[in-house]
Write an enzyme that holds these catalytic residues in place. Structure first.
Site, short mmCIF file in Angstrom:
data_model
loop_
_atom_site.label_atom_id
_atom_site.label_comp_id
_atom_site.label_asym_id
_atom_site.label_seq_id
_atom_site.Cartn_x
_atom_site.Cartn_y
_atom_site.Cartn_z
N LYS A 1 0.84 -1.20 0.00
CA LYS A 1 0.00 0.00 0.00
C LYS A 1 0.88 1.25 0.00
O LYS A 1 1.85 1.35 0.74
CB LYS A 1 -0.93 -0.02 1.22
CG LYS A 1 -1.90 1.15 1.27
CD LYS A 1 -2.82 1.03 2.48
CE LYS A 1 -3.80 2.19 2.55
NZ LYS A 1 -4.73 2.07 3.69
N SER B 1 -10.64 0.52 6.48
CA SER B 1 -9.88 0.49 5.23
C SER B 1 -9.25 -0.84 4.88
O SER B 1 -8.58 -0.94 3.85
CB SER B 1 -8.80 1.57 5.26
OG SER B 1 -9.36 2.85 5.25
N SER C 1 -9.41 2.57 2.30
CA SER C 1 -8.39 3.24 1.52
C SER C 1 -7.42 2.27 0.83
O SER C 1 -6.67 2.66 -0.08
CB SER C 1 -7.58 4.18 2.41
OG SER C 1 -6.94 3.45 3.46
#
Length: 424
Positions: A78, A171, A147
């Site tokens: 990420k 997320s 996210s």
């Protein structure tokens, strides 16, 4: 017909490599081929390092023995998590070309365990609510959530077997649910967050996306945790519909009830656990803590580059400005009361079965979905696992959420394997 390497679970790939039936280089090439075929539609990646991944794979293939529990496994990292050679943009134009020059602690640990950094996966802006470019691979017109959108989509679309996520509200669990993959958010503080761009330090928690629950045991082993013994009895499950049950889609409510019946038929003792009414304030409490700490995390960006921040993030920061000390003290009190409630629940249940999201991934790419069924668990720091189970009326994945006691992550992973086996 043999399964394509990129469609293997991490567990199966590790086993094949240990048996010399699969090379790390072949797995990397299969993932890169899939990315080449699908990235133009899914947009899961911010940056790739194909040459570096190939070099690392070739080095691992020369080893006589596996170097660790994730030997040869490609990773989607990420893009709020620092990597040594690739940019860490945090989904913001402020950091478009920012190269940290050092891996985050959580990346170092998995690389030492044999993993291969394939690239940086798309995150929403600073892991907030402003959507990134990623599409849901099951239906490109639907959100992949956020996210941790890129990692979840990459694992779901067979671009990588393992993806990093972080959760401050919802997320990890929500993208796992929307993309139909297994998602794990650990107990708060379970992993070193050095090198991860903070949003709210009292909430931010590392997580992962994989294709089966057993893969989580490999990841936990890479961080030095011993897998729990396989259960010798059926679990005691608390069916937690939550105070917001009526806000879940009807198809999702029906699916969770169906899962509860199937697990009961498999021998589990399933009983309702009624969430205390005073938990209704936990959503507001989490939002207050998150927005207040965001004003501290992004003070420099807000001061120097306000014109490069999204309206949604600026709105969060404005909300954080108004949070008072008395309100933060109320957050602490509510957490303490809720932890006491859970301590009593764990006397009767091994884990809770709850919604992971409202339902299927919503249409459109501008809204990443509502973290309604995640916020309060994140505030309380409990380990959570999302397991895909069935699809909804639009053919998109539905999911279940398992919630366990604090610091009992390895046992929760073992129970997730039990649930997965009996719902397959």
């Amino acid at each position: 017909m043999a399964t394509a390497p990129n469609k293997l679970t991490a567990s199966a790939a590790v086993q094949r490599m240990a048996q010399k039936r699969l090379k790390a280089r072949d797995l990397v090439e299969a993932c890169l081929d899939r990315i080449e075929a699908r990235e133009g539609q899914v947009h899961a990646w911010e940056a790739l390092d194909p040459d570096g991944a190939r070099r690392r794979a070739d080095q691992l293939d020369k080893r006589a023995r596996p170097v660790g529990p994730l030997h040869g496994i490609p990773l989607a990292v990420k893009d709020i998590i620092a990597t040594r050679t690739l940019p860490t943009t945090c989904g913001s134009p402020i950091y478009r070309d920012h190269v940290v020059g050092k891996d985050a602690a959580c990346v170092t640990q998995l690389v030492q365990a044999g993993a291969i950094v394939l690239g940086k996966s798309v995150t929403t802006e600073f892991a907030g609510a402003h959507a990134g470019k990623t599409h849901n691979p099951h239906n490109l017109r639907h959100t992949p959530a956020g996210s941790s959108s890129g990692s979840a989509a990459a694992v779901a679309d067979f671009m990588a077997p393992v993806g990093y996520g972080t959760q401050t509200a919802g997320s990890v669990i929500r993208p796992g649910a929307f993309n139909g993959v297994v998602a794990y958010k650990g107990t708060y503080g379970w992993a070193d967050m050095a090198g991860v761009k903070p949003y709210a330090k009292s909430l931010d928690t590392l997580g992962f996306f994989v294709r089966e629950a057993n893969d989580l045991a490999l990841i936990r082993a890479a961080y030095g945790h011993a897998p729990a013994d396989p259960p010798t009895r059926a679990p005691r499950i608390g069916l937690c519909r939550t105070l917001w049950w009526d806000q879940a889609d009807a198809s999702n409510r029906k699916n969770i009830e169906a899962a509860a019946r199937a697990l009961r038929a498999a021998g589990a003792k399933v009983r309702t656990w009624n969430m205390p009414e005073n938990w209704d304030g936990l959503l507001t409490a989490q939002n207050r803590l998150m927005s207040k700490e965001a004003t501290q995390s992004y003070a420099a960006e807000r001061k120097r580059f306000p014109h490069l921040l999204s309206a949604s993030l600026l709105g969060v920061l404005e909300t954080g400005d108004s949070v008072s000390r008395a309100q933060l003290a109320d957050v602490k009190k509510r957490k303490q009361r809720a932890h006491a409630d859970l301590a009593q629940a764990w006397e009767d249940f091994d884990f809770l079965l709850a919604p992971a999201a409202k339902g299927e991934a919503p249409a459109g790419l501008g809204n990443t979905g509502d973290p309604l069924f995640n916020r309060f668990w994140t505030l309380l720091g409990t380990p959570c696992i999302a397991l895909p189970f069935n699809t909804g009326p639009f053919g998109l994945p539905l999911s279940l959420q398992l919630v366990g006691p604090l610091r009992d992550d390895d046992q929760l992973v073992a129970w997730a394997r039990w649930v997965e086996q009996h719902l397959s």
